[in-house]
Scaffold this motif. Structure first.
Motif, PDB file in Angstrom:
ATOM      1  N   THR A 121      42.916  71.661  36.039  1.00 24.56           N
ATOM      2  CA  THR A 121      42.157  72.354  34.996  1.00 24.56           C
ATOM      3  C   THR A 121      40.763  71.754  34.916  1.00 24.56           C
ATOM      4  N   GLY A 122      39.754  72.625  34.744  1.00 21.98           N
ATOM      5  CA  GLY A 122      38.400  72.117  34.567  1.00 21.98           C
ATOM      6  C   GLY A 122      37.503  72.469  35.738  1.00 21.98           C
ATOM      7  N   PRO A 123      36.287  71.972  35.669  1.00 23.55           N
ATOM      8  CA  PRO A 123      35.808  71.029  34.653  1.00 23.55           C
ATOM      9  C   PRO A 123      35.469  71.712  33.324  1.00 23.55           C
ATOM     10  N   TRP A 124      35.518  70.925  32.243  1.00 21.93           N
ATOM     11  CA  TRP A 124      35.028  71.381  30.949  1.00 21.93           C
ATOM     12  C   TRP A 124      34.164  70.273  30.349  1.00 21.93           C
ATOM     13  N   SER A 125      33.317  70.640  29.421  1.00 23.27           N
ATOM     14  CA  SER A 125      32.377  69.675  28.846  1.00 23.27           C
ATOM     15  C   SER A 125      32.736  69.367  27.397  1.00 23.27           C
ATOM     16  N   GLU A 126      32.560  68.103  27.027  1.00 19.57           N
ATOM     17  CA  GLU A 126      32.815  67.633  25.667  1.00 19.57           C
ATOM     18  C   GLU A 126      31.573  66.918  25.138  1.00 19.57           C
ATOM     19  N   GLU A 127      31.290  67.115  23.870  1.00 20.37           N
ATOM     20  CA  GLU A 127      30.105  66.525  23.234  1.00 20.37           C
ATOM     21  C   GLU A 127      30.533  65.343  22.372  1.00 20.37           C
ATOM     22  N   TYR A 128      29.729  64.253  22.419  1.00 18.18           N
ATOM     23  CA  TYR A 128      30.049  63.055  21.659  1.00 18.18           C
ATOM     24  C   TYR A 128      28.822  62.557  20.893  1.00 18.18           C
ATOM     25  N   ILE A 129      29.087  61.996  19.720  1.00 15.89           N
ATOM     26  CA  ILE A 129      28.063  61.326  18.920  1.00 15.89           C
ATOM     27  C   ILE A 129      28.074  59.862  19.333  1.00 15.89           C
ATOM     28  N   PRO A 130      26.906  59.239  19.579  1.00 16.73           N
ATOM     29  CA  PRO A 130      26.894  57.891  20.168  1.00 16.73           C
ATOM     30  C   PRO A 130      27.322  56.795  19.194  1.00 16.73           C
ATOM     31  N   PRO A 131      27.771  55.657  19.744  1.00 17.93           N
ATOM     32  CA  PRO A 131      28.094  54.501  18.904  1.00 17.93           C
ATOM     33  C   PRO A 131      26.889  54.069  18.069  1.00 17.93           C
ATOM     34  N   PHE A 132      27.175  53.451  16.928  1.00 18.40           N
ATOM     35  CA  PHE A 132      26.197  52.939  15.964  1.00 18.40           C
ATOM     36  C   PHE A 132      25.539  54.023  15.112  1.00 18.40           C
ATOM     37  N   THR A 133      25.873  55.299  15.354  1.00 19.92           N
ATOM     38  CA  THR A 133      25.346  56.347  14.479  1.00 19.92           C
ATOM     39  C   THR A 133      25.813  56.094  13.045  1.00 19.92           C
ATOM     40  N   ALA A 134      24.923  56.305  12.086  1.00 20.16           N
ATOM     41  CA  ALA A 134      25.222  56.041  10.672  1.00 20.16           C
ATOM     42  C   ALA A 134      25.255  57.357   9.890  1.00 20.16           C
ATOM     43  N   PHE A 135      26.313  57.530   9.112  1.00 25.18           N
ATOM     44  CA  PHE A 135      26.478  58.687   8.234  1.00 25.18           C
ATOM     45  C   PHE A 135      26.642  58.205   6.795  1.00 25.18           C
ATOM     46  N   ILE A 136      26.349  59.097   5.863  1.00 26.80           N
ATOM     47  CA  ILE A 136      26.652  58.832   4.461  1.00 26.80           C
ATOM     48  C   ILE A 136      27.603  59.912   3.962  1.00 26.80           C
ATOM     49  N   ALA A 137      28.619  59.499   3.217  1.00 30.57           N
ATOM     50  CA  ALA A 137      29.609  60.425   2.673  1.00 30.57           C
ATOM     51  C   ALA A 137      29.994  59.936   1.284  1.00 30.57           C
TER      52      ALA A 137
END
Length: 310
Positions: free
Chosen positions: A229-245
């Protein structure tokens, strides 16, 4: 409107996914907010925190161990009943989407720097005011399109800075070093003070998009070791990204909840017990379960999705 603020720091790449999207530039994109910026939806955040709180307590809709029935009751009182019984009452707290605050970006000088903008600080100010939680945010300089304010001029060369392969004119104003929990954590991990770059809201989407990682994957046949199966692409948010919740505390603490135990006989109905919870504070309970390491989104079996909530 009382509540609690959470800071979220990505410790690995994370994939809070939306499933397949036909019109997206990748097969499996990450979640986005109303402005197209990466985010962690409240549903995903609540689900991850609940899963952490439920660990070892439940088997399907039932409390797995009668000896832990009070702990099962606290989960139900704070997060709401299991899906089969959701009609009984709602959750005692409301989760907010985790909004982007700052994202790492590649830098020609200094390897990487945090990038933020007035819009991102505005999200934090909005949450702070909405939840009634004091937050000491720095004043950041206003920069024009194509400009960047740096906290450290060592990241510039010849009056310009190259961030995510984009060339920006360095503004005369200096960006502040932001002394907030996620960046203290990053300093603790890396052993150095993180640098900051402030760009305009107009330039922000392009910088953020180039910070996201797109990874191509295939699935191999067990027998032939060829692509099945594939190829398929996946999106990632990089390490150390900061969010507020954050969470909004309704003040709807329940003094008792129904807890269901598995039937002792397959032909019998599950046993229901009313558990008393006088003095239980669901907001403090959720906060205690949320703080610390947490897996969010999919791909944890391949080392993705680990965050820390501060």
């Amino acid at each position: 409107m009382p509540g609690k603020l959470f800071w979220i720091v990505a410790l690995t790449s994370i994939h809070p996914g939306v499933g397949r999207a036909e019109a997206a530039h990748v097969d499996l994109p990450v979640q986005r907010d109303e402005f197209g910026l990466p985010t962690i939806w409240a549903t995903s955040l609540k689900g991850a925190v609940r899963a952490k709180a439920e660990e070892g307590l439940f088997s399907g809709s039932y409390c797995a161990d009668e000896g832990k029935i009070e702990e099962c009751a606290k989960v139900i009182a704070a997060f709401g009943p299991k899906p089969d019984y959701a009609y009984e009452h709602s959750s005692a707290v409301s989760f907010l989407d985790a909004k982007l605050f700052a994202i790492p970006a590649r830098s020609l000088k200094g390897v990487w720097t945090y990038v933020t903008s007035p819009l991102l600080l505005g999200f934090a100010k909005l949450y702070s005011q909405a939840l009634g939680v004091g937050l000491n945010l720095p004043q950041i300089p206003a920069v024009g399109e194509g400009e960047v304010a740096l906290s450290d001029k060592a990241y510039a060369e010849g009056g310009a800075a190259v961030i995510n392969e984009m060339r920006f004119k360095v503004a005369p104003q200096e960006a502040p070093r932001i002394d907030l929990p996620p960046f203290k954590k990053v300093k603790e991990i890396t052993g150095r003070e993180p640098a900051f770059a402030v760009v305009s809201d107009q330039d922000l989407p392009k910088v953020v998009r180039r910070s996201l990682l797109v990874q191509y994957r295939v699935r191999l046949s067990q027998k032939t070791k060829t692509v099945e199966t594939g190829p398929w692409s996946e999106e990632y948010i990089p390490p150390f990204t900061a969010f507020i919740a954050g969470i909004h505390c309704h003040g709807r603490a329940r003094e008792s909840v129904k807890v269901r135990l598995p039937p002792k006989d397959k032909e019998k109905k599950p046993e229901e017990k009313e558990v008393q919870l006088k003095g239980f504070d669901p907001c403090a309970y959720v906060e205690s379960k949320a703080r610390g390491a947490l897996w969010i989104g999919g791909k944890e079996t391949v080392g993705r999705g680990l965050v820390e909530i501060l």
